[in-house]
Scaffold this motif. Structure first.
Motif, PDB file in Angstrom:
ATOM      1  N   UNK A  45      38.366 -22.160 -48.770  1.00  0.00           N
ATOM      2  CA  UNK A  45      37.438 -22.518 -47.690  1.00  0.00           C
ATOM      3  C   UNK A  45      36.019 -22.177 -48.116  1.00  0.00           C
ATOM      4  N   UNK A  46      35.066 -22.923 -47.598  1.00  0.00           N
ATOM      5  CA  UNK A  46      33.669 -22.696 -47.921  1.00  0.00           C
ATOM      6  C   UNK A  46      33.028 -21.638 -47.041  1.00  0.00           C
ATOM      7  N   UNK A  47      31.728 -21.666 -46.960  1.00  0.00           N
ATOM      8  CA  UNK A  47      30.977 -20.709 -46.145  1.00  0.00           C
ATOM      9  C   UNK A  47      31.154 -21.000 -44.650  1.00  0.00           C
ATOM     10  N   UNK A  48      31.034 -19.947 -43.842  1.00  0.00           N
ATOM     11  CA  UNK A  48      31.059 -20.038 -42.374  1.00  0.00           C
ATOM     12  C   UNK A  48      32.384 -20.545 -41.818  1.00  0.00           C
ATOM     13  N   UNK A  49      33.479 -20.264 -42.486  1.00  0.00           N
ATOM     14  CA  UNK A  49      34.796 -20.668 -41.981  1.00  0.00           C
ATOM     15  C   UNK A  49      35.082 -19.970 -40.652  1.00  0.00           C
ATOM     16  N   UNK A  50      35.148 -20.689 -39.591  1.00  0.00           N
ATOM     17  CA  UNK A  50      35.443 -20.184 -38.240  1.00  0.00           C
ATOM     18  C   UNK A  50      34.495 -19.071 -37.796  1.00  0.00           C
ATOM     19  N   UNK A  51      33.335 -19.083 -38.337  1.00  0.00           N
ATOM     20  CA  UNK A  51      32.284 -18.141 -37.949  1.00  0.00           C
ATOM     21  C   UNK A  51      31.923 -18.359 -36.483  1.00  0.00           C
ATOM     22  N   UNK A  52      31.917 -17.308 -35.677  1.00  0.00           N
ATOM     23  CA  UNK A  52      31.545 -17.404 -34.271  1.00  0.00           C
ATOM     24  C   UNK A  52      32.471 -18.273 -33.440  1.00  0.00           C
ATOM     25  N   UNK A  53      33.701 -18.446 -33.870  1.00  0.00           N
ATOM     26  CA  UNK A  53      34.649 -19.380 -33.252  1.00  0.00           C
ATOM     27  C   UNK A  53      34.733 -19.232 -31.725  1.00  0.00           C
ATOM     28  N   UNK A  54      34.906 -18.023 -31.248  1.00  0.00           N
ATOM     29  CA  UNK A  54      35.037 -17.786 -29.803  1.00  0.00           C
ATOM     30  C   UNK A  54      33.905 -16.914 -29.269  1.00  0.00           C
ATOM     31  N   UNK A  55      32.838 -16.863 -29.974  1.00  0.00           N
ATOM     32  CA  UNK A  55      31.726 -15.981 -29.591  1.00  0.00           C
ATOM     33  C   UNK A  55      31.234 -16.281 -28.171  1.00  0.00           C
ATOM     34  N   UNK A  56      31.119 -15.239 -27.379  1.00  0.00           N
ATOM     35  CA  UNK A  56      30.605 -15.388 -26.018  1.00  0.00           C
ATOM     36  C   UNK A  56      31.597 -15.944 -25.021  1.00  0.00           C
ATOM     37  N   UNK A  57      32.873 -16.010 -25.383  1.00  0.00           N
ATOM     38  CA  UNK A  57      33.901 -16.472 -24.444  1.00  0.00           C
ATOM     39  C   UNK A  57      34.347 -15.265 -23.618  1.00  0.00           C
ATOM     40  N   UNK A  58      33.561 -14.918 -22.666  1.00  0.00           N
ATOM     41  CA  UNK A  58      33.714 -13.649 -21.949  1.00  0.00           C
ATOM     42  C   UNK A  58      34.931 -13.588 -21.038  1.00  0.00           C
ATOM     43  N   UNK A  59      35.556 -14.722 -20.715  1.00  0.00           N
ATOM     44  CA  UNK A  59      36.728 -14.713 -19.840  1.00  0.00           C
ATOM     45  C   UNK A  59      38.053 -14.752 -20.602  1.00  0.00           C
ATOM     46  N   UNK A  60      38.005 -14.902 -21.927  1.00  0.00           N
ATOM     47  CA  UNK A  60      39.247 -14.947 -22.703  1.00  0.00           C
ATOM     48  C   UNK A  60      40.022 -13.649 -22.561  1.00  0.00           C
ATOM     49  N   UNK A  61      41.309 -13.777 -22.239  1.00  0.00           N
ATOM     50  CA  UNK A  61      42.158 -12.593 -22.161  1.00  0.00           C
ATOM     51  C   UNK A  61      43.071 -12.481 -23.377  1.00  0.00           C
ATOM     52  N   UNK A  62      43.187 -13.568 -24.136  1.00  0.00           N
ATOM     53  CA  UNK A  62      43.929 -13.519 -25.399  1.00  0.00           C
ATOM     54  C   UNK A  62      43.285 -14.479 -26.378  1.00  0.00           C
ATOM     55  N   UNK A  63      43.398 -14.151 -27.636  1.00  0.00           N
ATOM     56  CA  UNK A  63      42.820 -14.992 -28.680  1.00  0.00           C
ATOM     57  C   UNK A  63      43.658 -14.841 -29.937  1.00  0.00           C
ATOM     58  N   UNK A  64      44.183 -15.949 -30.409  1.00  0.00           N
ATOM     59  CA  UNK A  64      44.959 -15.913 -31.643  1.00  0.00           C
ATOM     60  C   UNK A  64      44.039 -16.056 -32.845  1.00  0.00           C
TER      61      UNK A  64
END
Length: 191
Positions: A45-64
């Motif tokens: 993979x190159x640069x920034x792979x999934x960088x900030x993917x869920x950033x700021x998702x303040x209501x997420x209760x789970x994240x895979x």
């Protein structure tokens, strides 16, 4: 809720370039669940792979996390700020990085920064690495104020690290009662 559908059955994808799913759900503050794409066939993979993917998702209760078990090398900002500011998460795992031999700068810096409800946080398997760039895992758990314990990645094989290697790794983790330190005994070069 967002389900990520990415059909990899027609043609096997082994390589993705820069900015793959960069800031994908950034600021989606009402999301309660978010899946990840099937990345099981990826080798590079190159640069920034999934960088900030869920950033700021303040209501997420789970994240895979994505399946990265086939990766050997990754570029800069691999999973930088992946779950940054996901303030409702109570636990967070990490991708399988056991096959990695080379990583760029900001490997997983800020990965779980400001996840103030986390009571459990894993660390990546970095046992195969010998050299890492700047900001390797800086700010990894910054302000994770509900964590009571936190381990550090295996750094016993490292001979060279860049600037700000693990600066502010657990800064402002006010509930920590236990914190280990990285093994730096093999280092011969420090940025």
């Amino acid at each position: 809720s967002v389900v990520v559908g990415w059909d990899t059955t027609a043609t096997a994808i082994t390589t993705v370039g820069d900015y793959f799913m960069f800031f994908y759900a950034y600021g989606c503050s009402s999301l309660t669940s978010l899946s990840v794409p099937d990345t099981s066939g990826l080798e590079t993979v190159g640069d920034y792979f999934m960088c900030g993917y869920a950033r700021g998702c303040t209501a997420l209760t789970s994240l895979s996390v994505p399946d990265t078990s086939g990766l050997e090398t990754v570029g800069d900002y691999f999973m930088y700020c992946y779950a940054y500011d996901c303030t409702s998460l109570t636990s967070l795992s990490v991708p399988d990085t056991s096959g990695l031999t080379i990583v760029g700068g900001d490997f997983m810096s800020g990965y779980a920064a400001n996840c103030s409800s986390l009571t459990s946080l894993s660390v990546p398997d970095t046992s195969g690495l010998t050299s890492v760039g700047d900001y390797f895992m800086a700010y990894y758990a910054l302000s994770c104020s509900s964590l009571t314990s936190l381990s550090v990645p295996d750094t016993s094989g490292l001979t060279s690290v860049g600037d700000d290697f693990m600066s502010s790794y657990a800064e402002s983790c006010t509930s920590l009662t236990s914190l280990s330190v990285p093994d730096t005994s093999g280092l011969t070069s420090v940025g």
